[in-house]
Write an enzyme that holds these catalytic residues in place. Structure first.
Site, PDB file in Angstrom:
ATOM      1  N   HIS A 125      77.462  -0.831  45.698  1.00 46.09           N
ATOM      2  CA  HIS A 125      76.348   0.111  45.451  1.00 46.09           C
ATOM      3  C   HIS A 125      76.680   1.542  45.327  1.00 46.09           C
ATOM      4  CE1 HIS A 125      71.972   1.121  45.542  1.00 46.09           C
ATOM      5  NE2 HIS A 125      72.467   2.143  46.045  1.00 46.09           N
ATOM      6  N   GLU A 126      77.297   2.141  46.453  1.00 41.81           N
ATOM      7  CA  GLU A 126      77.760   3.175  46.331  1.00 41.81           C
ATOM      8  C   GLU A 126      78.745   3.719  45.421  1.00 41.81           C
ATOM      9  OE1 GLU A 126      75.669   5.278  47.502  1.00 41.81           O
ATOM     10  OE2 GLU A 126      74.594   3.887  49.157  1.00 41.81           O
ATOM     11  N   HIS A 178      77.306   4.632  42.164  1.00 46.10           N
ATOM     12  CA  HIS A 178      76.739   5.939  41.838  1.00 46.10           C
ATOM     13  C   HIS A 178      78.174   6.750  41.842  1.00 46.10           C
ATOM     14  CE1 HIS A 178      72.706   5.674  43.327  1.00 46.10           C
ATOM     15  NE2 HIS A 178      72.776   4.938  44.329  1.00 46.10           N
ATOM     16  N   HIS A 197      79.328   6.855  38.244  1.00 45.41           N
ATOM     17  CA  HIS A 197      78.239   7.364  37.357  1.00 45.41           C
ATOM     18  C   HIS A 197      78.590   8.904  37.502  1.00 45.41           C
ATOM     19  CE1 HIS A 197      73.945   7.430  35.623  1.00 45.41           C
ATOM     20  NE2 HIS A 197      74.765   8.052  34.932  1.00 45.41           N
TER      21      HIS A 197
END
Length: 618
Positions: free
Chosen positions: A410-411, A414, A417
């Site tokens: 998940h991180e 981020h 991105h």
């Protein structure tokens, strides 16, 4: 020696992975540097930070002299925009470094001092530059357009200036903006107070585990305890945490009420009909997106009930309790994943995004972007952060669970991105909006589920993953929508003149849990105190973006897996676009239309299908 070389030297092979239990209780200084992020990549020493702090003050002082000049000529406008960007870049580095330094140990006095200095510098910069947007808006729209059309270097700012113009009705006079900016540190106090209270001062009791050993509950340890097979351990952990929060309910209610009131007053001052509209307008998101989300989820609550009834049957309990909602349904599986193994698995999964993505992700995870393990005083939870001019950083509190591997994925989403946006876009568009912030992260989770489903043949683990996938959708789409509805209700109540007392907040949160879970779970009075545990409530109207984000991510991951390279190319373009267009348009270019309720409904349909599939397996 480069950071990369230093990192490669320290990282262990998967076969000799460090386990979380090996570092639990150790001072931070005794943990292998390979598992600590390297903030020296931002500033080698505090003296360098202080030098940039002086530079920022000089930039801010010089910027004040630009007041009254932005509309004189295209050259003056361009110089002002570049100067404003430079202030933002330096202030961002100062603030991010100081905040992450504090997050290493929130009780560290020196780190607190540095963070307070960074906050003060940021407030000063905001106050000194507060005339910037109002003055741009004072320039005749036709004249502004003429400046941009006639000046090649201004072309890059065209969309940014259009966004400023869009908010013309909500920007105050230069004097009023400056006054508000000077109150920035005070207005941010509720969030700072809660974070310090929750991470540095909140102490949970010690409980006995299934072997009779004493276990000190921490934020990270609490989630692990809720996954224990022993139901009594889960109940003791749940009771201990919620009873601890209950003892602080009036204080936390006062802090949260102050935060809500700040949002309400800010919206009124800026001529918005509500705090919710003001928040969504920042990303140019129609309020209907928020309302449609709540409506679609409420329509799907029978599927949630069906899943919970399945959970009750599999666990073999007479009555499902709130502390039964996180334990894996596959009772005979003990699946621990040390960090290095989790990292290798995640990197294998994201190969689907292509070589460019994989190379960046591999380099980052092997170059001390990540702070891996929980240490005393460290900020709880996990995040990805950074700023223009730095690589992304990831904070974890890894405890070797399967969920922790998904947190890493998940991180990392981020971080990728942020990495591609900052690498591709100029400073003015280098950040993405909060509306799309959770898309890349949850897309990574969806891709990891697909990858594990293809490589794992063991039936028990496959059933575990089905359960985990259901829990991801429940936690990210359904639970976050419950939180979003709570935020809507608290702000509506305050805007109507109601008092946000501890009793009102408890009752409101309790009734929402009854609506979502009451048909299958015994929602006790303790559940009412759950609102006190949610840090994201201090970033108002953020949590709904988790729900819309996972809906968009599920749609995009399906396209990538089914269409291959064309969908991958569109997705990487999305990651690289920053905020160079509206959030809705950027997602539409990537292949998903969030103005339609269909992505949310499709995600909820997938939830129903997973319930059916897991039911057959179990």
């Amino acid at each position: 020696m480069s950071t990369q070389a230093n990192s490669d030297k320290n990282v262990r092979d998967v076969g000799e992975s460090l386990r979380a239990s090996e570092v639990r209780g150790k001072p931070r200084s005794e943990i292998d540097p390979a598992y600590r992020w390297n903030l020296e990549d931002i500033y080698a020493a505090e003296a360098d930070w202080q030098q940039d702090a002086q530079r920022l003050q000089a930039l801010v002082q010089a910027f004040v002299g630009r007041q009254g000049t932005l509309g004189r000529s295209a050259a003056d406008l361009l110089a002002g925009l570049k100067h404003h960007d430079e202030i933002g870049m330096v202030a961002g580095k100062l603030y991010v470094y100081a905040k992450m330094k504090l997050d290493e140990d929130t009780a560290n006095g020196a780190a607190q001092t540095l963070f307070n200095q960074a906050t003060s510098l940021l407030v000063q910069a905001n106050a000194a530059t507060s005339f910037f947007v109002p003055e741009i808006l004072s320039v005749d729209a036709n004249q502004l357009q003429a400046f941009v059309d006639a000046t090649p270097e201004l072309q890059v700012y065209r969309f940014a200036l259009e966004e400023i113009t869009r908010q013309r009705d909500h920007v105050l006079s230069p004097e009023a903006e400056q006054l508000l900016a000077q109150f920035g540190e005070v207005l941010g106090a509720p969030s700072d107070i809660f974070e310090m209270y929750n991470n540095a001062d909140m102490v949970f009791p010690t409980i006995a585990d299934e072997n009779g050993q004493s276990v000190e509950i921490t934020h990270a340890m609490y989630h692990e305890l809720l996954e224990r097979k022993d139901r009594d351990v889960r109940e003791r952990a749940f009771t201990a945490v919620y009873d601890t929060y209950k003892r602080h309910r009036n204080t936390i209610a006062a802090v949260y009420a102050a935060n809500v009131k700040r949002n309400v007053v800010n919206a009124r001052i800026r001529n918005f009909p509500s705090a919710r509209v003001a928040s969504l307008d920042a990303d140019n998101i129609p309020v209907a997106v928020y309302d449609n989300l709540i409506q679609a989820v409420e329509e799907s609550l029978p599927a949630l009930t069906k899943y919970l009834q399945l959970r009750k049957r599999v666990l073999g309990v007479d009555q499902l309790q709130m502390w039964d909602l996180f334990v894996p349904l596959v009772a005979d599986i003990d699946w621990k994943i040390p960090y290095d193994e989790a990292k290798a698995t995640v990197l294998d999964a994201v190969k689907v995004f292509g070589d460019t993505y994989l190379e960046a992700a591999t380099r980052g995870l092997n170059s001390r972007w990540v702070d891996v393990y929980e240490t005393r005083g460290k900020r709880s939870g996990g995040y990805s952060w950074g700023t223009y001019g730095t690589h992304p950083y990831i904070l974890l509190n890894h405890t070797d669970t399967v969920q922790d591997m998904f947190t890493l994925a998940h991180e990392l989403g981020h971080s990728m991105h942020s990495y591609f946006s900052r690498k591709t876009q100029p400073y003015v568009y280098s950040d993405y909006t909060l509306f799309v912030a959770e898309v890349a992260s949850t897309c990574n989770e969806a891709i990891l589920y697909d990858y594990l489903g293809r490589i794992i043949a063991e039936p028990a683990k496959r059933a575990y993953l089905l359960n985990q996938q259901l829990e991801t959708i429940r936690g990210t789409l359904l639970t976050q929508t419950l939180f979003a509805e709570f935020e809507k209700m608290t702000h509506d109540h305050a805007e109507q003149g109601g008092a946000l007392t501890a009793d009102w907040l408890d009752e409101t949160f309790y009734q929402l849990n009854v609506k979502y879970y009451g048909n299958a779970v015994n929602v006790t009075d303790r559940t009412a105190h759950g609102w006190m545990r949610i840090p994201h409530f201090y970033s108002a109207f953020y949590v709904y973006k988790y729900a819309t984000g996972i809906s968009a991510a599920i749609a995009l991951s399906r396209k990538i897996l089914s269409e291959g390279q064309p969908a991958v190319a569109a997705y990487v373009d999305f990651l690289s676009a920053g905020s160079s267009d509206t959030s809705i348009e950027l997602l539409r270019k990537a292949g998903v239309d969030m103005t339609s309720p269909e992505p949310v409904r499709q995600a909820l349909t997938q939830f129903e299908q997973l319930v059916e599939e897991l039911g057959k397996v179990l």
